[in-house]
Every structure is written in structure tokens, then in C-alpha cells.
Enzyme design. Sequence first.
Site, mmCIF file in Angstrom:
data_model
loop_
_atom_site.group_PDB
_atom_site.id
_atom_site.type_symbol
_atom_site.label_atom_id
_atom_site.label_comp_id
_atom_site.label_asym_id
_atom_site.label_seq_id
_atom_site.Cartn_x
_atom_site.Cartn_y
_atom_site.Cartn_z
ATOM 1 C CG ASP A 226 -1.772 1.221 1.347
ATOM 2 O OD1 ASP A 226 -2.654 1.383 0.490
ATOM 3 O OD2 ASP A 226 -1.564 2.016 2.288
ATOM 4 C CD GLU A 294 -2.569 2.157 -3.432
ATOM 5 O OE1 GLU A 294 -3.726 2.598 -3.471
ATOM 6 O OE2 GLU A 294 -1.823 2.303 -2.442
#
Length: 568
Positions: A226, A294
Site C-alpha cells: 500500500d 500500488e
Amino acid sequence: MKLYQIVTLLTFVFGVLALDKEWWKHATIYQILLRSFQDSNGDGIGDIKGLISRLDYLKDIGIDTVYIMPFYPSSGIDGGYDIVDYKGIDPAYGTMEDFEELMREMKSRGLYCLMDLVINHSSDEHEWFQKSVNKTGPYTDYYVWVDAKGYDSESKPIPPNNWFSVFSMRQDGTAWTWNDQRKQFYLHQMNVKQPDLNLRNEAVKAEIKDILKFWLEKGVSGFRVDAPMFLMEDELLRDNLPLSPEANVFTMFAECEHTFNHPDTFRYVNELNRFLKQYDQESGRTIQTPLIGETYGPVKNVIKYYGTKKFPVFHLPFNFLLSGLLTFLDARGLNQYLHTWLNALPKGMPSNWALGNHDQGRVAYHLNGEYSAIMLALGTLQPGTSSLYYGEEINMGQNNLVREKDTYNRVFHRTPMHWDDSRNAGFTTATKPWLPVHPNYWRINVQSEKNTQNSTLNYFKDLMALRKTDTIMYGDLKFYIVSEWVLAFSRTYKGNNYIVIMNLGTETQPMDWPADISNLPTTLTVAAASPNSGYKKGFKMESTQYFPQMSVLRPHSVLVLKSDPILS
């Protein structure tokens, strides 16, 4: 058996083994928000047992990899991305025993599991942060703590620099919060309750490697990292330059050289990559553990996250180019747009195409629902990994009527999955789910589309079947600008061919063939057809090369045609 036959056999066997080991290179990743997928106990919240009950569905539609968003205990500030315990299961979703059962059930079906690795920050309720506030032992420097730059006329502490938080949505929203107990500022590039971990601290890095090992031993196949662009910041705490006048909330962070895509971030992810490689070797794992990032921003910046063969960073940095398409393009414009990625992709690196996700919503609804057929074809039939968000296979939209809000108003596209036309779309037996389902659930749902031949779900299943063919996995890719609003591309492998033809416009278009497609047979077979095309799979179509303009394409429709001869 002759020598050349033995060599051929061994080449084939080792080739298959290599493919299985690097399973992620041709995976179809299905992103699930556990909270919204399936409720098993009637409390209105999706859970692990609910996901277990739907694994056969995922297998049936052709999914091979499930990416599960955070299910750790959290303080509930940022949809689970504010983690309180990196080795736990939030009780709302079940128990560790439930998770272990999920891993067994997925393995029995040949499904891989990706889980979220949220290491830029934790929750301020995490034990590490509480001990860091108190300067307890090794936890003292687990987070980024800095003294005040000075004090203003009202004796209030002044932040050390001009860095701003993502969640502030503006340049003057500081990324620093004063802790009166410790008498220092802590960095939070996200929410104020999400303090940034100090990834220069060797003890913190050791904790993260231990977390990776913990979940790998539970059965996880790989990790999605993330917000990797924010992992490391300038050690000297230098101010970022003022933003350019044209900067907006989508582009401003790319201009922040000291806090976004910092060179030390690449070195740190490389360290994680090498750790996983070593773990795979020492543990005797038969598959490779991928690290997927990401990654957002201009293609030239995303591409850097591949690294090189000598200095690997992510196995895959997510390519969100399709998600970023916010306006209709004609054939020439879309061809150019797609090639900003294809031309930049480093030689020998695996490609990938991501559709919607939990932050951006389902990709077709940036434009309209009819356009989903085009996006699904582009996202699944080009070379490399494909990634989609739950519900895209049935053309789910986003519920703009949802009153609940979060920092970015992202709940609109986090509503429950539509399983059937019963109350709450079959998601829960509770009177009220955690978020209301979309009002069109009675029409757009799995059960209805499964029983309708001409549906988005069955079109998607046909695309998934094609993804498993050698031609789609290994074939050459070539684009053709057929006319102003018709774009086509071919996948060619060992004499087998698929031609994907798309009407990007809002009017019916003739299916002319460009001059550089040659050797077509007089008859082509429809291998997949979007619901709005007016054609069915298996239909035999006369080639317009021999019968000009006999066939037409409806607006925003897609045909995948099978042809045996090789294209030039």
C-alpha cells in the site's frame, strides 16, 4: 527415445514448471473488500466465512488470484488501513482459525491469495506507537519524530517543514502533528491517526520482515504494498518546492521531490524483494512470492518501480492507466494512450493492466456502463497480469446515494456485492447492511446474469477462458486503427490468432478491415461478444475483406474473432 526428443520434452517440462513458479505473470487478480463481499452470520458485515462460501463462484468465472484488502484489527478510521495489530484478524471478519480454513479452501481450488502490506504507517492505537510516545526502549524511534522548528507568537510549536498530508487535500494541510506528551511532532502523510513508520530504523525493518514471514507461513501467496510512493522521505527534512499553478489533488504529490518517490524508497523495496527471494529459497517454496506495488502517477515514474534485473524493485507496479481514462477517445487517441505504457515498458519486464479499485471505483463508471465491455477486453486480453475490482464482472456501478462518507468519499464504490435479487442482494440476512446496496441490484446481480446468455458475466467468463489459451498468454500484440472510432488488436501465436475489434463511438460503425491485415479466411468465428454487440459466441462471420461492410458494430461494443491464418 532419441536425444532431440528428450531435449524437447525436458524443455517443455521445465517451461511449465517455470510458468507455475512465476504464476503472477499471467494471473487474473480479483480485489475483494471483505466487508462488502459476503456476510455469513447476519450482522451486516462481510467476513472470512462469507468469502469461503463464494470461492466456487470465483473459480467458476475464471479467477485464479484473490487480493484481500486489510482484515487486521484497526481503529476504523481509514477502511482498515489504520492497523492496530499486523498479526491479527479483526473480530468483525472472524478468527485466525477462519483465515487458516480460507487458505486451505483456496489451495484446494488452486487459488492464490494476495494480502495488503500496509507499512508506510500504522494506527496511532498500535502498541508500537503508544510505546514510542513514551520513549519506551527500542520503540522510541519506530516512528518519524522531529523537534519543533520554533514557536510562534502564541507559543505554539512550528512544524519542521512544509510537507503536507494526503488527506488534507491541499498544500497548507500539514503532515505534522504535535504530541504534547513527547513534546515532538510526528509525521503522518495520511490521516492524523496514521503515524508514519520510520523505515530507516533497522528494528522496524526487522518487524516488517517478521510480518511477511508470519503470513507466508499461514499460506499467503504474495503481497500488495500500500502507498509505496510515500515510504521514505528526505532525511534532511528539506522543504518541498512550491507547487506549480496547474497542480491539483491528482498531480500535486508527484511534484513533492522530498516525500514522493524518494530514491530511498526504491532501495527499501529492493531490500524486501531480496528478502522474499531468500525466504522462497530457504523455505523450499515451489512458487515465487511476488511483491506488487500500488503505484500511481505518470507512466515514466511508475515504470521505475520495476527496477532492473540486477536491482529488482516490485515484481509488478500496478498500471492504472485504464482507471485514469476519464474521457472518451477515438481510435487514434486510445491507441496512443495505451502505447504510453506499452512503449515505456522495459524490455523483458512483465506487463499488467488494472481496472478499478477501492479508491477509484469501477473503471467503466468513469465513463458509462456500456463502456465496461471495452475496458474488460483491454484489461484481460492484452499481455500480462490482469486486475479487477469485485463486481466489475457483472457491471456493478457505484451507489452515489450512500450518505455515509469518509475522507475521500470513497464509500460510493465500496457497497455490497450483488449476488441475487433478494433483499440486500443476497449479501446479508441482516435488516440493514453496513452500507446500502445499489438500487439496481434487482437487475444487475450474479444470479440473474448467470442465467442470461447475453450478459456481462457470461461475456467476462468467455474472456477468462481466452486468457488461459497460449495465444493470449504468449502471443504477439499488434494494434490497428480501423477507422475514426473503431480500434482493433490482434494476438498471434504459432498460427493461431484472435482479433479484438472495438467500437469506441456512440454510433453504429461498419467493420472494415485495415489494409495491413492480410490472409484472413472468408469466415471468422466469434470467440466472445459483449452483451451490446448483437452477436453470440460461435457465430460464423464473413470476413469484410471479401464482403466489404457487410458487418457492423454497435456503439461501445466488442467482438473477439478467432482466425487460424497468421496476420501480417
